[in-house]
Design an enzyme around this catalytic site. Sequence first.
Site, PDB file in Angstrom:
ATOM      1  N   HIS A   1     -20.882   4.196   9.673  1.00 29.06           N
ATOM      2  CA  HIS A   1     -19.944   4.199   8.551  1.00 29.06           C
ATOM      3  C   HIS A   1     -20.089   5.517   7.814  1.00 29.06           C
ATOM      4  O   HIS A   1     -21.194   6.046   7.692  1.00 29.06           O
ATOM      5  CB  HIS A   1     -20.239   3.039   7.595  1.00 29.06           C
ATOM      6  CG  HIS A   1     -19.116   2.749   6.663  1.00 29.06           C
ATOM      7  ND1 HIS A   1     -18.957   3.416   5.483  1.00 29.06           N
ATOM      8  CD2 HIS A   1     -18.069   1.887   6.772  1.00 29.06           C
ATOM      9  CE1 HIS A   1     -17.861   2.972   4.886  1.00 29.06           C
ATOM     10  NE2 HIS A   1     -17.303   2.051   5.652  1.00 29.06           N
TER      11      HIS A   1
ATOM     12  N   ASP B   1     -16.942  -4.667  10.683  1.00 25.71           N
ATOM     13  CA  ASP B   1     -16.151  -5.063  11.845  1.00 25.71           C
ATOM     14  C   ASP B   1     -16.997  -5.568  13.011  1.00 25.71           C
ATOM     15  O   ASP B   1     -16.460  -6.103  13.971  1.00 25.71           O
ATOM     16  CB  ASP B   1     -15.297  -3.879  12.326  1.00 25.71           C
ATOM     17  CG  ASP B   1     -14.155  -3.598  11.367  1.00 25.71           C
ATOM     18  OD1 ASP B   1     -13.599  -4.570  10.837  1.00 25.71           O
ATOM     19  OD2 ASP B   1     -13.841  -2.417  11.139  1.00 25.71           O
TER      20      ASP B   1
HETATM   21  N1  CMC Z   1     -21.620   5.178  18.238  1.00 25.92           N
HETATM   22  C1  CMC Z   1     -22.324   6.268  18.620  1.00 25.92           C
HETATM   23  N2  CMC Z   1     -22.551   7.326  17.863  1.00 25.92           N
HETATM   24  C2  CMC Z   1     -22.051   7.315  16.629  1.00 25.92           C
HETATM   25  C3  CMC Z   1     -21.308   6.233  16.142  1.00 25.92           C
HETATM   26  C4  CMC Z   1     -21.091   5.136  16.996  1.00 25.92           C
HETATM   27  N3  CMC Z   1     -20.396   4.072  16.580  1.00 25.92           N
HETATM   28  N4  CMC Z   1     -20.909   6.477  14.879  1.00 25.92           N
HETATM   29  C5  CMC Z   1     -21.384   7.683  14.571  1.00 25.92           C
HETATM   30  N5  CMC Z   1     -22.101   8.202  15.630  1.00 25.92           N
HETATM   31  C6  CMC Z   1     -22.816   9.476  15.658  1.00 25.92           C
HETATM   32  C7  CMC Z   1     -21.869  10.643  15.795  1.00 25.92           C
HETATM   33  O1  CMC Z   1     -21.636  10.979  17.141  1.00 25.92           O
HETATM   34  C8  CMC Z   1     -22.609  11.727  15.059  1.00 25.92           C
HETATM   35  O2  CMC Z   1     -23.654  12.187  15.897  1.00 25.92           O
HETATM   36  P1  CMC Z   1     -24.111  13.759  15.833  1.00 25.92           P
HETATM   37  O3  CMC Z   1     -24.634  13.949  14.444  1.00 25.92           O
HETATM   38  O4  CMC Z   1     -25.142  13.870  16.891  1.00 25.92           O
HETATM   39  O5  CMC Z   1     -22.866  14.542  16.111  1.00 25.92           O
HETATM   40  C9  CMC Z   1     -23.287  10.982  13.906  1.00 25.92           C
HETATM   41  O6  CMC Z   1     -23.459   9.630  14.383  1.00 25.92           O
HETATM   42  C10 CMC Z   1     -22.470  10.965  12.622  1.00 25.92           C
HETATM   43  O7  CMC Z   1     -21.188  10.406  12.936  1.00 25.92           O
HETATM   44  P2  CMC Z   1     -19.797  10.973  12.421  1.00 25.92           P
HETATM   45  O8  CMC Z   1     -18.776  10.739  13.460  1.00 25.92           O
HETATM   46  O9  CMC Z   1     -19.989  12.358  11.920  1.00 25.92           O
HETATM   47  O10 CMC Z   1     -19.577   9.993  11.205  1.00 25.92           O
HETATM   48  P3  CMC Z   1     -18.230   9.746  10.430  1.00 25.92           P
HETATM   49  O11 CMC Z   1     -18.632   9.411   9.059  1.00 25.92           O
HETATM   50  O12 CMC Z   1     -17.286  10.889  10.605  1.00 25.92           O
HETATM   51  O13 CMC Z   1     -17.588   8.484  11.159  1.00 25.92           O
HETATM   52  C11 CMC Z   1     -17.131   6.225  11.729  1.00 25.92           C
HETATM   53  C12 CMC Z   1     -17.725   7.173  10.687  1.00 25.92           C
HETATM   54  C13 CMC Z   1     -17.084   4.822  11.153  1.00 25.92           C
HETATM   55  C14 CMC Z   1     -15.700   6.677  12.042  1.00 25.92           C
HETATM   56  C15 CMC Z   1     -17.987   6.276  13.010  1.00 25.92           C
HETATM   57  O14 CMC Z   1     -19.288   5.824  12.721  1.00 25.92           O
HETATM   58  C16 CMC Z   1     -17.368   5.447  14.141  1.00 25.92           C
HETATM   59  O15 CMC Z   1     -16.533   5.944  14.888  1.00 25.92           O
HETATM   60  N6  CMC Z   1     -17.807   4.139  14.309  1.00 25.92           N
HETATM   61  C17 CMC Z   1     -17.200   3.277  15.282  1.00 25.92           C
HETATM   62  C18 CMC Z   1     -15.866   2.740  14.768  1.00 25.92           C
HETATM   63  C19 CMC Z   1     -16.040   1.697  13.690  1.00 25.92           C
HETATM   64  O16 CMC Z   1     -16.851   0.778  13.804  1.00 25.92           O
HETATM   65  N7  CMC Z   1     -15.222   1.800  12.622  1.00 25.92           N
HETATM   66  C20 CMC Z   1     -15.204   0.836  11.526  1.00 25.92           C
HETATM   67  C21 CMC Z   1     -15.721   1.407  10.248  1.00 25.92           C
HETATM   68  S1  CMC Z   1     -16.013   0.173   8.974  1.00 25.92           S
HETATM   69  C22 CMC Z   1     -14.512  -0.552   8.622  1.00 25.92           C
HETATM   70  C23 CMC Z   1     -13.403   0.372   8.259  1.00 25.92           C
HETATM   71  O17 CMC Z   1     -13.585   1.459   7.705  1.00 25.92           O
HETATM   72  O18 CMC Z   1     -12.253   0.022   8.481  1.00 25.92           O
END
Ligand code: CMC
Length: 431
Positions: free
Chosen positions: A308, A366
């Site tokens: 998140h 989720d």
């Molecule tokens: N699986 C694997 N690696 C992950 C994941 C994941 N679900 N989420 C983040 N990471 C890694 C990412 O690759 C990055 O690694 P590095 O620092 O080595 O590059 C690090 O963790 C930080 O992630 P980010 O992508 O920079 O984080 P963000 O804040 O931009 O993204 C997120 C947040 C929710 C989009 C992301 O965690 C994600 O895609 N999660 C899966 C989708 C999900 O469950 N979404 C629902 C969110 S909660 C409800 C809502 O908002 O609607």
Amino acid sequence: MGKDTVTITDNRSGRQVELPLLAATQGPYALDIGRFFSELGYFTYDPGFLSTASCNSALTYLDGAEGVLQYRGYPIEQLAEHSNFLEVAYLMLYGELPNRGQQENFNTIITHHSMLNEALKSFFHGFYHDAHPMAIMVGVVGSLSAFYHDSTDITNERHREIAAHRMIAKMPSIAAASYKHSIGEPQVYPDNSLSYTGNLLNMMFSVPCEAYAIDPVAEKALDLIFILHIDHEQNASTSTVRLAGSSGANPFACIASGIAALWGPAHGGANEAVLDMLDEIGEVKNIPTFLARAKDKNDPFRLMGFGHRVYKNYDPRARIIRSMCHEVLEKLGDANDPRFELALRLEEIALQDEYFIERKLYPNVDFYSGVIYKALGIPRNMFTVMFAIARTVGWVAQWMEMIAEDNQRIGRPRQLYVGHGPRDYRPMDQR
Ligand code: CMC
């Protein structure tokens, strides 16, 4: 240097600018950079808005490090345990918990706005039968702006309130009609004797040819899940609603833009994606393979329902849903759903994995909601629609808060231009 200011020094020119710090009642203060460009000639750059507060809001407070979520100051855990969806909706719109009379009046208003204009029926029929219900929602909710345009003067507080009531009231009817269209069944009219979630279940699952009994476990579980999804500060869909609304656009159109933003798998679409993922993983023995894929930067696969932007701790909503899963699955006789077992094991294994520990990746709301929706008989392509129904309260509350601001201005970010420098047009035969 003033106490509540931050002084920025431009090392290129030696110029300094002292910027005011804005106080928050909880959480980090915000540096007011409104004068940054006029004083220093630079834009600030923050793609993804990692450090940017886009507005003032008194609705929802999140502490991502501690895993705290409050609506109007009330902890989500207390609201989940003691309140109900319409009471929390009232709290979000009006700022305080209602007394009995206020609540009864509000419930009556929401109940009595739930019917859709008959002309709207033809909109559903315009969609092909296999259209995703979220696609139908974007279109039909947007079309409400055509039904209530002249009667919605957004500078009139009472008109804004009526628009908010209409949206909260009509969302379940539109959602259920989208579903009925996708399965080729007749639309079911709302029933004013039913609760908000009971009515939704009835409109989704009853048919004209036989009696339908609403399962009280499902009705209550859905009400609780809806409370958890009501608002979440300035997330992508809420920010979209605010940005669209900042131009003075019709509120129904603004909410439609929020629904579009919610649909993506990185946001509200994750609940649907989690079940797809659990099906793909299939068995506990396959978890290591999928974890390895989630960690592989060359593989687009991510663990859906994990991570998140704000929570760097267990999402408090996921904690509530997780414990609710046991109870609901038990009562609905779905306790042996292998997906729940798989989700529990996946969570356990991921939380011990160095990659997830280092990045503070925890289950989010989720991760378990799809398992519950499935147990409640909600079809998979309706999961994100459920999220949209509940989040409508947050969207309209945020929209109302923004429009009521004294100095409300259109949202208009700038950019770091990285395209061509100026160049001359060349006629086609010289290219
Ligand atoms: N699986 C694997 N690696 C992950 C994941 C994941 N679900 N989420 C983040 N990471 C890694 C990412 O690759 C990055 O690694 P590095 O620092 O080595 O590059 C690090 O963790 C930080 O992630 P980010 O992508 O920079 O984080 P963000 O804040 O931009 O993204 C997120 C947040 C929710 C989009 C992301 O965690 C994600 O895609 N999660 C899966 C989708 C999900 O469950 N979404 C629902 C969110 S909660 C409800 C809502 O908002 O609607």
